[in-house]
Design a protein around this motif. Sequence first.
Motif: not given
Length: 298
Positions: A139, A142-143, A149, A167-168
């Motif tokens: 959450d 994000r990067h 990931r 998200v990814y």
Amino acid sequence: MNLDAELSALAVQEDLPADLVRRLLQHPQARRSAALLRRDLTPALMEEIIRLGSARSLAANGFVPAKFRARFADSPEPLVRAAVAASVTDEPPGLLARLAADQDPSVRAFLAMNEHLPPQLLAVLAEDPEPSVRSSVVDHWRHAPEPVRRALLTDSDPSIRRAAASVYSPPADLLPALLTDPQTRAIAVRYAHPSPELAADPDSGVRKAVAAHPDLPAELRDLLAGDQDTFVRNEIAARADTPSTLRDSIRATLTTDNPVADWFLSFRRNAHTCPPPTPIPPKLPREQAEELLARAGL
């Protein structure tokens, strides 16, 4: 506004004299508001808040001095440690690493929200054994780098895979597995090419995702306009490239017996209305503040 709400509003009023703040601390709701939101609390007032049992609210206040926040990080109460973990800086050095190893998963989950957390500690939390901690990483990071990931997109916990897919953007080699996985299939549709097979999927969530796809061909758009699921048809009605005559015919079929569902449907089409914003309480001069405190017996 009732008396409790008036006292809470007064407790966060700017430039309120310290003696009035101190009196407000005797009211539990006003005390929590002051502890959480005031920027001008003196050390004496903070000690009083702690003594009165609102350390958790004070720990969540990002304007509390570092020495108090470090003290909260050592609290025996997990809720207090969790509250401070979300925003504490690394003062003294090593504090963030210590919180990353906290025995309570709620502390580690809140720590993943902390914008001061370095990538190496976020990577540690991304491998945490507790799913709620990994979910918090998804959450709030994000990067995340590709190895992180990948690990989250293939997590053993289905809720983590769903969150990560939301998200990814997945690497190309993971997309087939995400489309096969029933937990991530509907989410992964956005990264795939819309196909007749996906548009006919038995899962309405998959068809809804196809209906919202930016590259949806006109023939699939027209096919999904007659879908048996209301939310699928609503996605077609919300598309900018849907002809007006088709949109009007779809809208005529979107009424339900559920007001909550109707609100969601209208929200997607930007046809809802928002309630007016709550007015900001007026700033009270000292005389009126004294009268309010007197009414509350403070």
